[in-house]
Scaffold this motif. Structure first.
Motif, PDB file in Angstrom:
ATOM      1  N   ASN A  11      30.073  21.498  65.464  1.00 25.24           N
ATOM      2  CA  ASN A  11      30.006  22.141  64.153  1.00 25.24           C
ATOM      3  C   ASN A  11      29.178  23.409  64.343  1.00 25.24           C
ATOM      4  OD1 ASN A  11      30.390  22.465  61.430  1.00 25.24           O
ATOM      5  ND2 ASN A  11      29.278  20.626  60.816  1.00 25.24           N
ATOM      6  N   GLN A  12      29.839  24.535  64.565  1.00 22.20           N
ATOM      7  CA  GLN A  12      29.168  25.756  65.011  1.00 22.20           C
ATOM      8  C   GLN A  12      29.116  26.803  63.910  1.00 22.20           C
ATOM      9  OE1 GLN A  12      31.106  27.687  68.282  1.00 22.20           O
ATOM     10  NE2 GLN A  12      29.550  29.273  68.510  1.00 22.20           N
ATOM     11  N   LEU A  13      27.913  27.325  63.657  1.00 22.17           N
ATOM     12  CA  LEU A  13      27.744  28.442  62.730  1.00 22.17           C
ATOM     13  C   LEU A  13      28.272  29.706  63.397  1.00 22.17           C
ATOM     14  CD1 LEU A  13      26.437  29.506  60.036  1.00 22.17           C
ATOM     15  CD2 LEU A  13      24.388  29.977  61.410  1.00 22.17           C
ATOM     16  N   ASP A  17      26.943  31.236  56.452  1.00 22.70           N
ATOM     17  CA  ASP A  17      27.619  30.240  55.603  1.00 22.70           C
ATOM     18  C   ASP A  17      29.013  29.861  56.092  1.00 22.70           C
ATOM     19  OD1 ASP A  17      25.451  30.177  53.786  1.00 22.70           O
ATOM     20  OD2 ASP A  17      26.229  31.953  52.760  1.00 22.70           O
ATOM     21  N   HIS A  18      29.392  30.228  57.296  1.00 18.76           N
ATOM     22  CA  HIS A  18      30.716  29.906  57.839  1.00 18.76           C
ATOM     23  C   HIS A  18      30.571  29.137  59.150  1.00 18.76           C
ATOM     24  CE1 HIS A  18      31.718  33.094  55.005  1.00 18.76           C
ATOM     25  NE2 HIS A  18      32.985  32.742  55.088  1.00 18.76           N
ATOM     26  N   TYR A  19      31.316  28.049  59.245  1.00 25.23           N
ATOM     27  CA  TYR A  19      31.231  27.165  60.400  1.00 25.23           C
ATOM     28  C   TYR A  19      32.631  26.875  60.938  1.00 25.23           C
ATOM     29  CZ  TYR A  19      26.493  26.146  58.731  1.00 25.23           C
ATOM     30  OH  TYR A  19      25.186  26.247  58.318  1.00 25.23           O
ATOM     31  N   ARG A  71      33.816  27.354  54.913  1.00 29.49           N
ATOM     32  CA  ARG A  71      32.822  28.195  54.230  1.00 29.49           C
ATOM     33  C   ARG A  71      31.993  27.303  53.316  1.00 29.49           C
ATOM     34  NH1 ARG A  71      32.761  31.410  49.345  1.00 29.49           N
ATOM     35  NH2 ARG A  71      34.928  30.794  48.936  1.00 29.49           N
ATOM     36  N   GLU A  78      28.609  22.135  51.713  1.00 32.11           N
ATOM     37  CA  GLU A  78      27.293  22.198  52.359  1.00 32.11           C
ATOM     38  C   GLU A  78      26.968  20.872  53.044  1.00 32.11           C
ATOM     39  OE1 GLU A  78      24.713  23.347  49.216  1.00 32.11           O
ATOM     40  OE2 GLU A  78      25.229  25.489  49.355  1.00 32.11           O
ATOM     41  N   VAL A  81      29.252  20.793  56.329  1.00 33.39           N
ATOM     42  CA  VAL A  81      28.838  21.635  57.464  1.00 33.39           C
ATOM     43  C   VAL A  81      27.514  21.172  58.066  1.00 33.39           C
ATOM     44  CG1 VAL A  81      30.106  23.631  56.591  1.00 33.39           C
ATOM     45  CG2 VAL A  81      27.673  23.379  56.011  1.00 33.39           C
TER      46      VAL A  81
END
Length: 270
Positions: A11-13, A17-19, A71, A78, A81
């Motif tokens: 799970n990469q940023l 706010d986008h992963y 997003r 939230e 992510v």
């Protein structure tokens, strides 16, 4: 359509706010087509209550991996992510109608394909470009990506790497041309030699893409990003206006539509 519990591999940023989530889901990966999506929830909890629809950005059919662009736009996403590697997620999919491939469209096999992405709308277009690269008769791909700022050009390298030409526009001028991506599209359509336009992004952007494509006499297909409840066409929470009256269910009839099917005036008025 499959329902299966899967392992979250990473799970990469990738931007504020986008992963990008990479999930081990062999059966869904093998069945996925460009433009389709999965409906995700966290198993063994009712928080969040509803599944979240996420476009497939890449489907690795050999290794069974899905890559999804998420997003974080509210409490539900939230929570999603924030999941750690190794967590379980429940996926329903693949869902929805895929993009037609260029060889299914009557537009001239020697002409170019135009891709127009806005924001997280880049995800299904990366999947489409990746699939087109594996065709025996690979089309020439001209891609365009627009965002508010350079930071919001999420996963732009994924689209650029699968395109023959790649253009960028940002509203603040921090990367590429200053302005809207539809202004870039105008120049690309004026060049001619376009076989089809594929778009995904904010509704206002797609309405303009559809209008410009129609004026140029080029077929256009748009993939909608829409809030959904059931994901299978029963609840009608994702319905949009259809040209000629009535409604289209984004989850079941779409998310990909021939632009001629859509009541763009109703969408502009929302």
């Amino acid at each position: 359509m499959l329902s299966t519990e899967c392992e979250l591999l990473s799970n990469q940023l990738v931007a504020p706010d986008h992963y990008v989530m990479q999930i081990l889901a062999p059966e869904i990966a093998r069945a996925s087509l460009p433009g389709q999506f999965v409906h995700l929830r966290i198993p063994r909890t009712m928080d969040p209550l509803l599944r979240r629809p996420l476009s497939v950005m890449l489907a690795d059919k050999v290794h069974g991996h899905l890559r999804l662009l998420v997003r974080a736009a509210g409490r539900g996403t939230e929570i999603i992510v924030a999941l750690p590697s190794g967590a379980s997620v429940d996926l329903l999919g693949p869902l929805g109608s895929p993009f037609p491939m260029p060889d299914e469209i009557d537009g001239g096999s020697d002409k170019d394909v135009l891709l127009v992405a806005g924001g997280v709308g880049v995800a299904p277009l990366v999947c489409l470009a990746d699939a087109m690269r594996s065709l025996d008769d690979t089309p020439y791909i001209r891609s365009m990506f627009g965002a508010s700022t350079e930071d919001m050009l999420v996963c732009w390298t994924e689209l650029a790497a699968r395109s023959d030409e790649f253009s960028v526009a940002t509203e603040d001028g921090s990367a590429g041309e200053e302005g809207l991506i539809t202004e870039v599209l105008a120049g690309q359509l004026e060049r001619g030699h376009a076989r089809v336009v594929y778009g995904c992004g904010p509704a206002a952007m797609m309405a303009e893409v559809a209008r410009m494509s129609a004026e140029a006499g080029v077929p256009c297909y748009c993939s909608f990003e829409q809030r959904m409840g059931c994901g299978v066409g029963a609840c009608l929470s994702c319905a949009i206006g259809a040209a000629g009256g009535g409604y289209l269910r984004v989850c079941k009839d779409g998310p990909v539509f021939n632009a001629e099917q859509v009541d763009w005036e109703a969408i502009r008025d929302e």
